[in-house]
Design an enzyme around this catalytic site. Structure first.
Site, PDB file in Angstrom:
ATOM      1  N   ARG A 208       2.952   8.066  -1.483  1.00  0.00           N
ATOM      2  CA  ARG A 208       3.470   6.843  -0.877  1.00  0.00           C
ATOM      3  C   ARG A 208       4.587   7.241   0.102  1.00  0.00           C
ATOM      4  O   ARG A 208       5.210   8.286  -0.037  1.00  0.00           O
ATOM      5  CB  ARG A 208       4.051   5.906  -1.934  1.00  0.00           C
ATOM      6  CG  ARG A 208       3.098   5.504  -3.055  1.00  0.00           C
ATOM      7  CD  ARG A 208       3.835   4.647  -4.078  1.00  0.00           C
ATOM      8  NE  ARG A 208       2.960   4.172  -5.146  1.00  0.00           N
ATOM      9  CZ  ARG A 208       2.806   4.786  -6.324  1.00  0.00           C
ATOM     10  NH1 ARG A 208       3.483   5.916  -6.569  1.00  0.00           N
ATOM     11  NH2 ARG A 208       2.016   4.294  -7.236  1.00  0.00           N
TER      12      ARG A 208
ATOM     13  N   LYS B 198       6.792   5.260  -8.600  1.00  0.00           N
ATOM     14  CA  LYS B 198       7.243   3.931  -9.021  1.00  0.00           C
ATOM     15  C   LYS B 198       7.671   3.949 -10.478  1.00  0.00           C
ATOM     16  O   LYS B 198       7.084   4.655 -11.297  1.00  0.00           O
ATOM     17  CB  LYS B 198       6.114   2.912  -8.834  1.00  0.00           C
ATOM     18  CG  LYS B 198       5.859   2.529  -7.376  1.00  0.00           C
ATOM     19  CD  LYS B 198       4.840   1.413  -7.286  1.00  0.00           C
ATOM     20  CE  LYS B 198       4.666   0.946  -5.847  1.00  0.00           C
ATOM     21  NZ  LYS B 198       3.683  -0.155  -5.741  1.00  0.00           N
TER      22      LYS B 198
ATOM     23  N   HIS C  94      -0.374   4.281   5.129  1.00  0.00           N
ATOM     24  CA  HIS C  94      -0.831   4.257   3.743  1.00  0.00           C
ATOM     25  C   HIS C  94      -2.306   4.628   3.653  1.00  0.00           C
ATOM     26  O   HIS C  94      -2.811   4.956   2.578  1.00  0.00           O
ATOM     27  CB  HIS C  94      -0.594   2.872   3.142  1.00  0.00           C
ATOM     28  CG  HIS C  94      -0.334   2.888   1.669  1.00  0.00           C
ATOM     29  ND1 HIS C  94       0.745   3.550   1.111  1.00  0.00           N
ATOM     30  CD2 HIS C  94      -1.017   2.339   0.629  1.00  0.00           C
ATOM     31  CE1 HIS C  94       0.721   3.394  -0.200  1.00  0.00           C
ATOM     32  NE2 HIS C  94      -0.332   2.680  -0.511  1.00  0.00           N
TER      33      HIS C  94
ATOM     34  N   ARG D  58      -3.034   7.894   2.018  1.00  0.00           N
ATOM     35  CA  ARG D  58      -3.107   7.858   0.549  1.00  0.00           C
ATOM     36  C   ARG D  58      -4.471   7.331   0.102  1.00  0.00           C
ATOM     37  O   ARG D  58      -5.096   7.879  -0.805  1.00  0.00           O
ATOM     38  CB  ARG D  58      -1.971   6.993   0.011  1.00  0.00           C
ATOM     39  CG  ARG D  58      -1.945   6.797  -1.501  1.00  0.00           C
ATOM     40  CD  ARG D  58      -0.634   6.099  -1.876  1.00  0.00           C
ATOM     41  NE  ARG D  58      -0.659   5.488  -3.195  1.00  0.00           N
ATOM     42  CZ  ARG D  58      -0.346   6.118  -4.326  1.00  0.00           C
ATOM     43  NH1 ARG D  58      -0.019   7.405  -4.292  1.00  0.00           N
ATOM     44  NH2 ARG D  58      -0.364   5.494  -5.478  1.00  0.00           N
TER      45      ARG D  58
ATOM     46  N   HIS E 265      -0.764   5.856 -10.710  1.00  0.00           N
ATOM     47  CA  HIS E 265      -1.014   4.475 -11.102  1.00  0.00           C
ATOM     48  C   HIS E 265      -0.774   4.313 -12.601  1.00  0.00           C
ATOM     49  O   HIS E 265      -1.213   5.143 -13.397  1.00  0.00           O
ATOM     50  CB  HIS E 265      -2.468   4.073 -10.796  1.00  0.00           C
ATOM     51  CG  HIS E 265      -2.736   3.873  -9.345  1.00  0.00           C
ATOM     52  ND1 HIS E 265      -4.010   3.883  -8.807  1.00  0.00           N
ATOM     53  CD2 HIS E 265      -1.901   3.651  -8.291  1.00  0.00           C
ATOM     54  CE1 HIS E 265      -3.946   3.681  -7.511  1.00  0.00           C
ATOM     55  NE2 HIS E 265      -2.679   3.532  -7.170  1.00  0.00           N
TER      56      HIS E 265
ATOM     57  N   TYR F 258     -11.065   1.958  -5.674  1.00  0.00           N
ATOM     58  CA  TYR F 258     -11.726   3.002  -4.897  1.00  0.00           C
ATOM     59  C   TYR F 258     -13.211   3.116  -5.237  1.00  0.00           C
ATOM     60  O   TYR F 258     -13.994   3.608  -4.420  1.00  0.00           O
ATOM     61  CB  TYR F 258     -11.004   4.340  -5.096  1.00  0.00           C
ATOM     62  CG  TYR F 258      -9.605   4.272  -4.540  1.00  0.00           C
ATOM     63  CD1 TYR F 258      -9.392   4.217  -3.166  1.00  0.00           C
ATOM     64  CD2 TYR F 258      -8.504   4.210  -5.385  1.00  0.00           C
ATOM     65  CE1 TYR F 258      -8.112   4.111  -2.644  1.00  0.00           C
ATOM     66  CE2 TYR F 258      -7.214   4.116  -4.873  1.00  0.00           C
ATOM     67  CZ  TYR F 258      -7.033   4.062  -3.511  1.00  0.00           C
ATOM     68  OH  TYR F 258      -5.761   3.946  -2.996  1.00  0.00           O
TER      69      TYR F 258
END
Length: 300
Positions: free
Chosen positions: A151, A175, A246, A249, A272, A281
């Site tokens: 990211r 994150k 992005h 990614r 994630h 995906y």
């Protein structure tokens, strides 16, 4: 238990501190702060005290947002802020129940992320100039972003020693302050090594600066800096206007899936927290296969 007249502003501050303590991302905390300020303003016009809000009030607020032209994703985010606040107030005994729990967020239209083809990625990386310190830096950022599926926020937070050349791994804080170690391809390693030897020394002004990627003034880059620089490279090199940085990614994940990687591995590499986030995906790959079929099969 709180009563009408409790200091609502103080409760909002306590909720913000709780988000910080739980490791929520700074962008999430800022967005929730703005969203809750909007909820407070709206409720002060229709009700006596926000802490007395019931599920019908929250539903009316959601309807108000939709009627004001907010997208479904925006309404969902603003409801998430209200739900988070009242979850905190419930957990700390200030209210008896969370009124937002009974209000469903509107479903956003499903949009698949746009990705670059392997040919476009190759063109970007092979045509990216590496003459000046800034060009050398940009090339290293592109290589590393695509090699590791980073990211923008992760790119700017990398310390100068994030890449361990001996183990060929990159240490990343994602994150929720979750740490992960990622394998780094040889081209990305070479690009970072070149940047560390020829690019960064020419840019750095403060020896105490620990950021890997720095600006022309020697300071840590901002997310907008990364977005602007990578956007320019993607647009100019791949003629892919409208595709954000992005996309590097998304391309990383899609190309791994096409190469045979399993979803759990991709989930771990992307950082994630839920496999459901990574499953987009599989839909992306299915859409690509459908397009290829429609364009090539004689009886499609």
């Amino acid at each position: 238990m709180s009563r009408p007249g409790d200091n609502w502003a103080e409760l909002l501050k306590l909720h913000e501190r709780d988000l910080v303590a739980s490791g929520s991302a700074a962008k999430t905390i800022d967005a929730y702060g703005r969203d809750l300020a909007q909820f407070t303003t709206w409720f002060s016009e229709v009700g006596p005290d926000p802490i007395l809000a019931g599920h019908r009030d929250v539903r009316r607020y959601a309807a108000h947002l939709s009627a004001s032209g907010c997208a479904a994703s925006t309404v969902a985010r603003k409801l998430a802020a209200v739900r988070s606040l009242f979850a905190f107030l419930t957990r700390t005994g200030r209210v008896s129940q969370n009124p937002a729990d009974l209000v469903s967020a509107p479903k956003a239209a499903s949009r698949l992320p746009r990705v670059l083809t392997t040919e476009q990625i190759t063109e970007i990386l092979e045509t990216a100039p590496a003459r000046t310190p800034l060009e050398i830096r940009d090339r290293a950022m592109i290589e590393l972003s695509y090699s590791c599926g980073l990211r923008s926020e992760e790119v700017i937070s990398l310390p100068v020693d994030a890449l361990d050349f001996e183990s060929e791994q990159l240490s990343v804080v994602g994150k929720g302050s979750r740490h992960r170690r990622l394998p780094v391809g040889e081209p990305a390693q070479r690009a970072v090594e070149d940047y560390l030897s020829r690019g960064r020394p020419a840019l750095v002004s403060d020896p105490a600066e620990k950021a890997l990627f720095i600006s022309r003034n020697g300071r840590r880059l901002s997310p907008s800096d990364v977005s602007r620089r990578l956007s320019a490279r993607v647009r100019d090199a791949a003629a892919a206007s409208g595709i954000s940085p992005h996309a590097l990614r998304h391309s990383f994940a899609t190309h791994l899936l096409e190469g045979g990687a399993d979803l759990r591995t991709i989930q771990e590499l992307l950082g994630h927290s839920s496999i459901s986030t990574t499953q987009v995906y599989t839909h992306l790959d299915s859409a690509r296969l459908r397009d290829a079929y429609a364009g090539s099969h004689p009886r499609a």
